[in-house]
Design a protein around this motif. Structure first.
Motif, PDB file in Angstrom:
ATOM      1  N   SER A  53      -7.160   1.547  -6.680  1.00 14.70           N
ATOM      2  CA  SER A  53      -6.506   2.848  -6.832  1.00 14.70           C
ATOM      3  C   SER A  53      -7.482   3.933  -6.411  1.00 14.70           C
ATOM      4  CB  SER A  53      -6.057   3.072  -8.272  1.00 14.70           C
ATOM      5  OG  SER A  53      -5.123   2.070  -8.661  1.00 14.70           O
ATOM      6  N   TYR A  54      -6.947   4.969  -5.796  1.00 18.63           N
ATOM      7  CA  TYR A  54      -7.803   5.989  -5.177  1.00 18.63           C
ATOM      8  C   TYR A  54      -7.195   7.359  -5.420  1.00 18.63           C
ATOM      9  CZ  TYR A  54     -10.327   8.363  -1.344  1.00 18.63           C
ATOM     10  OH  TYR A  54     -11.103   9.212  -0.594  1.00 18.63           O
ATOM     11  N   ARG A  64      -6.360  -4.975  -7.293  1.00 22.95           N
ATOM     12  CA  ARG A  64      -5.738  -3.650  -7.306  1.00 22.95           C
ATOM     13  C   ARG A  64      -6.833  -2.615  -7.053  1.00 22.95           C
ATOM     14  NH1 ARG A  64      -0.803  -1.500  -7.068  1.00 22.95           N
ATOM     15  NH2 ARG A  64      -0.011  -2.955  -8.652  1.00 22.95           N
ATOM     16  N   GLN A 108     -12.502   5.802  -7.072  1.00 29.44           N
ATOM     17  CA  GLN A 108     -11.867   4.527  -6.775  1.00 29.44           C
ATOM     18  C   GLN A 108     -12.009   3.611  -7.985  1.00 29.44           C
ATOM     19  OE1 GLN A 108     -12.439   4.006  -1.942  1.00 29.44           O
ATOM     20  NE2 GLN A 108     -13.655   2.782  -3.329  1.00 29.44           N
ATOM     21  N   TRP A 145       0.859  -1.177   0.000  1.00 26.13           N
ATOM     22  CA  TRP A 145       0.000   0.000   0.000  1.00 26.13           C
ATOM     23  C   TRP A 145       0.898   1.231   0.000  1.00 26.13           C
ATOM     24  CZ3 TRP A 145      -4.380   0.688   4.233  1.00 26.13           C
ATOM     25  CH2 TRP A 145      -5.111   1.849   3.960  1.00 26.13           C
ATOM     26  N   ARG A 194      -3.809   7.081  -3.253  1.00 24.04           N
ATOM     27  CA  ARG A 194      -3.489   5.764  -2.687  1.00 24.04           C
ATOM     28  C   ARG A 194      -3.522   4.713  -3.791  1.00 24.04           C
ATOM     29  NH1 ARG A 194      -8.412   5.696   1.643  1.00 24.04           N
ATOM     30  NH2 ARG A 194      -8.523   7.956   1.904  1.00 24.04           N
ATOM     31  N   THR A 195      -2.648   3.728  -3.667  1.00 19.75           N
ATOM     32  CA  THR A 195      -2.718   2.560  -4.527  1.00 19.75           C
ATOM     33  C   THR A 195      -2.439   1.334  -3.677  1.00 19.75           C
ATOM     34  OG1 THR A 195      -1.891   1.467  -6.519  1.00 19.75           O
ATOM     35  CG2 THR A 195      -0.305   2.757  -5.239  1.00 19.75           C
ATOM     36  N   TYR A 196      -3.214   0.288  -3.913  1.00 20.49           N
ATOM     37  CA  TYR A 196      -3.189  -0.891  -3.045  1.00 20.49           C
ATOM     38  C   TYR A 196      -3.208  -2.146  -3.899  1.00 20.49           C
ATOM     39  CZ  TYR A 196      -5.134  -4.280   0.337  1.00 20.49           C
ATOM     40  OH  TYR A 196      -5.383  -5.374   1.120  1.00 20.49           O
ATOM     41  N   LYS A 197      -2.308  -3.064  -3.606  1.00 18.43           N
ATOM     42  CA  LYS A 197      -2.287  -4.366  -4.281  1.00 18.43           C
ATOM     43  C   LYS A 197      -2.408  -5.445  -3.212  1.00 18.43           C
ATOM     44  CE  LYS A 197      -1.539  -7.455  -7.589  1.00 18.43           C
ATOM     45  NZ  LYS A 197      -0.227  -7.503  -8.279  1.00 18.43           N
TER      46      LYS A 197
END
Length: 879
Positions: free
Chosen positions: A531-532, A529, A557, A444, A468-471
């Motif tokens: 993404s925000y 994935r 999002q 994150w 924000r980016t989250y995997k």
């Protein structure tokens, strides 16, 4: 008409001019004992809303309409000073230099970084419903309790599930669970990106590093592009300490709890650099049987003050831990086996073995930059990253192969023998049992930046961005073969018919190196994935008696998932889903007199659904029924301030439509006939929460303080709801698992709940606490709380209310001061009178003429008993 209007405007102008002319000016400088300026210190005229902040050179200028009174000057880590003043009308008063000494009651003096990003309520003049928990209170009262427990003496807060194990607490704000409360760490959002949840086991070291916790209920003062329903909890950690020194602390507690902590600070050196470090090791058996836990907490902070305009800080924090878990179960089970009963463990060859272990390590890194552009403008930025590795264990295979001993624990010996009897020792999902790891890894990254501009004494605004980016990576692997030589898998579309032969340890350290190949995974294997992008802004207008603000945010999002288990390579990637959300809120306050202020806030949120609700049945099919949740909030309040007592009175209304909830229960799966952990998903919920809150803090003398609170809520469901039930492998279970109050409809149930009570948290609560300094260095404190109107968390037509209960906590502190060091002893006793109570109920089975009941509740209901009497004792050496 024109003459009348002209006369009115002239009269208004003269009145306004008179008011402005009536303002008196007080100036001064705030330094530390080394005669260095203290920028950011708070200067306030007591009994009024008049407040100012010292500049980078420690100077301040404050305007007030009173000609005599007292001024309080405070700065975190230093003892506050209250100075009397008398102003000759029309003549500015200079208080001269004011020296603040380091606070002997505080552990360290700290630099607060990211001040423009951290959303503390004092940054805005218009009040909100807010409660502050000081560092002193956190350090003294937390002991061996979970972090949410530090907020339990706050109106509108309910904490449950302490019986689940270390780190499994749940917190509710105004009846909304923690998935719908925004938790911020130094301005960084830390709720789960997939489901909004808070896993407190990942933050087990928070009590060691938290400087302050501010609970903003309802709309709050958050500037970010987040839409919290219950409120916002701002956790401000220590940063690079100003002074050189360190400490060592040892703590013991009930059920073999041990914790050792050491810390050291270089202090802010002449070259502008400084560093702080802390390390903790803890372990304990847990209050309930089979809830052993252990872990570490580490904290590193490197600060650099380049000049008066630029301050940088790098912070690294982590809490690797593992703990065995307990789940709610039928009251009848507890009555048979005792209130500490846990059926998630057993013994193999005489050694203890738990089927349910949570293990995780989530290092967090923050880079903060505070840029003072001018005395009117500043820019604050935090860049952050976290890398979560770990998961939780559980059984896998046919539940019919899971055996129990006569005393209600897992019979691992029989399970192993049955596995060994299989041909070649190779099991499959139908004929064997093993322990698996459900792995939940993530990476994150994010940036929050906020620009603030104070245009003049009356008007200011800020604007910022939240990226924000989250995997996330999710799969299952074998943790313990339980005597098998291998496990045959034939449900993987991309890799059909393979045998798993590797097993992986369930601990937070090896989780960083566990990387099974695709043919060593079982049950599911997918990535996602998220993404925000959010932008936000706030404007505020203020005069001496009036203030008003407006805030707004827009965010987008995007979601996509890759499923390697259920789909071919060509089809493993799902459609990408984009959702836009927004919020708008505003409010105003008016000071009726020097000590009395009234205010009102209102807002509307259109919040995107969580990732887990977008894709159907944990597959790539997009749920066509998901839509943004709609939240409308109204709040009004009254504030009274005096030298002796502060009173806060708040009333609120929150309407929440189109929400989704998930609850977990041990129940019989009607397809398999086995008792399993089942997940109930309710969509289309409409909740309507109203209530009132009172908080009073009094200091009759310098040695005696009293704090009381009261919360009265009326939380109900509106309309009906759709219900689906899944097993642990995310398979849809027949809709007749829970028949009460439901009617079958195309694979789901229509739950008729209109007008029924919302459960999970006590709708009525009261509390009273006191602290008294007996002699120099010796003080005692106690807190009493009562909870009532606590209903089952089941979303169902006929809900169940559990009996009200009272709790009393107490503590004593003794401090010995030496020339440059101190020794502090602290004893806490929680639930002093060892009250037996139910803290949580997750089903709603009704009392019938033939049912067996416990305190008026059907014993087939799943519950947690609250913890009985617990204690901890600590000794801390500061140097």
């Amino acid at each position: 008409m024109k003459q009348s209007l002209k006369g009115f405007l002239m009269a208004a102008f003269m009145l306004l001019s008179g008011a402005i002319m009536a303002q008196e000016t007080i100036t001064g400088t705030v330094n530390d004992v080394k005669n260095l300026p203290l920028p950011g210190a708070t200067v306030k005229v007591k009994g009024t809303q008049d407040v100012a902040t010292t500049g980078i050179d420690g100077t301040f200028t404050i305007s007030t309409s009173v000609t005599s009174g007292s001024i309080t000057i405070s700065f975190m880590g230093f003892s506050s000073q209250t100075l009397p003043f008398t102003v000759v009308a029309g003549t500015p008063l200079n208080l001269g230099p004011v020296t603040l000494a380091e606070d002997s009651e505080e552990l360290d003096a700290v630099v607060i970084v990211g001040k423009g990003v951290i959303d503390l309520a004092q940054d805005r003049r218009t009040p909100v419903a807010v409660s502050n928990i000081s560092r002193k209170e956190i350090q003294e009262k937390s002991g061996n309790q979970e972090f949410p427990e530090v907020m339990k003496n706050t109106p509108g807060i309910y904490v449950a599930s302490q019986a689940g194990g270390y780190g499994d607490s749940k917190m509710f704000v105004r009846g909304f669970d923690q998935t719908n409360t925004a938790f911020m760490l130094n301005g960084q959002p830390i709720n789960g990106m997939e489901d909004g949840n808070m896993y407190w086991s990942n933050w087990s070291g928070m009590t060691d590093v938290a400087n302050q916790v501010q609970v903003q209920r309802g709309l709050g003062s958050s500037k970010l592009a987040i839409s919290s329903v219950g409120g916002t909890v701002n956790i401000v950690t220590k940063a690079t300490d100003l002074r050189k020194g360190g400490f060592a602390q040892s703590m013991i507690g009930n059920d073999n709890y041990n914790r050792t902590t050491v810390g050291y600070n270089t202090g802010l050196m002449e070259n502008g650099f400084g560093a702080s470090a802390m390390l903790t090791k803890w372990s304990g058996d847990g209050y309930n049987r089979g809830t052993y836990g252990e872990g570490y907490n580490y904290f590193l902070s490197f600060g650099y003050k380049a000049n008066e305009r630029h301050m940088f800080n790098i912070l690294v924090f982590g809490a690797p831990q593992q703990h065995d878990q307990n789940y709610t179960k039928a009251i009848s089970r507890y009555l048979e086996q005792g209130r500490k009963y846990n059926n998630n463990y057993g013994f193999l060859d005489g050694d203890y073995l738990s089927e349910r272990v949570n293990y995780y390590h989530k290092p967090v890194a923050n880079f903060n930059w505070d840029f003072t552009i001018s005395d009117k403008m500043n820019l604050s930025t935090v860049a952050y990253a976290s890398w979560g590795r770990g998961g939780g264990t559980g059984n896998y295979g046919s539940s019919s192969n899971k055996k129990y001993t006569a005393d209600g624990h897992i019979d691992f010996t029989t399970i192993r023998n049955n596995n060994r009897a299989l041909t070649d020792g190779i099991g499959n999902v139908a004929n064997s049992y093993l322990i698996r790891n459900s792995v939940n890894n993530h990476a994150w990254y994010g940036v929050v930046s906020n620009f603030n501009h104070e245009i003049n004494d009356n008007f200011s605004y800020n604007a910022g961005v939240d990226l924000r980016t989250y995997k996330g990576t999710h799969y299952r692997e074998v943790s313990n073969f339980m005597g098998l030589n291998g496990f045959f898998v034939n449900d993987n579309v991309q890799y059909p018919d393979y045998t798993v032969t590797e097993q992986f340890s369930a601990n937070p350290w090896s989780a960083f190196t566990n990387k099974p190949s695709n043919t060593q995974k079982i049950d599911y294997d997918y990535d996602e994935r998220i993404s925000y992008l959010g932008v936000f802004g706030q404007a505020e207008y203020k005069t001496d008696d009036f203030s008003a603000f407006v805030q707004g945010a827009v965010s987008n999002q995007s979601h996509v998932r890759w499923d390697r288990q259920q789909y071919s390579r060509a089809e493993e990637k799902s459609d990408k889903v984009n959702n836009t959300g927004y919020n708008i809120k505003g409010g105003a306050s008016y000071t009726l007199a020097e000590q009395h202020t009234i205010f009102a806030n209102a807002g509307f949120y259109s919040r995107q659904p969580y990732h887990d609700n977008i894709y159907l049945s944990f597959g790539n099919a997009v749920n066509p029924f998901t839509e943004n949740e709609k939240i409308t909030g109204l709040e009004a309040g009254y504030r009274f301030r005096s030298d002796i007592i502060d009173i806060n009175l708040d009333g609120y209304m929150t309407r929440w439509k189109d929400r989704v909830t998930t609850t977990q229960n041990t129940a019989v799966n009607t397809i398999t006939g086995n008792e399993e952990q089942l997940f109930t998903v309710n969509s289309g919920l409409h909740q309507f929460h109203t209530g009132a809150e009172l908080e009073a803090i009094a200091h009759p003398t310098s040695d005696f303080s009293i704090k009381g609170f009261a919360s009265i809520g009326n939380w109900k469901y509106k309309d009906n709801v759709f219900t689906r039930i899944y097993d642990e492998s995310r398979n849809l279970v027949a809709d007749d698992v829970y028949k009460t109050g439901t009617t079958s409809l195309k694979g789901q149930s229509v739950n008729e709940i209109d007008g029924r009570k919302v459960g999970g948290a006590a709708q009525t609560s009261y509390g009273l606490g006191a602290s008294y300094k007996i002699t120099k260095g010796l003080s005692v404190d106690a807190d009493w709380r009562t909870y009532d109107k606590l209903y089952s968390s089941a979303v169902i037509k006929d809900n169940v209310e559990i009996p009200s209960y009272d709790l009393v906590d107490a503590g004593v502190t003794y401090k010995l001061n030496f020339s440059n060091t101190s020794l502090v002893f602290r004893l806490n006793v929680n639930n002093v009178f060892d009250e037996v109570y139910l803290s949580e109920i997750t089903t709603a089975n009704q009392v019938t003429p033939t049912s067996v009941n416990y305190r008026g509740i059907n014993v087939t209901n799943n519950v947690f008993f609250g913890n009985g009497r617990t204690w901890n004792f600590s000794m801390r050496y500061n140097f």
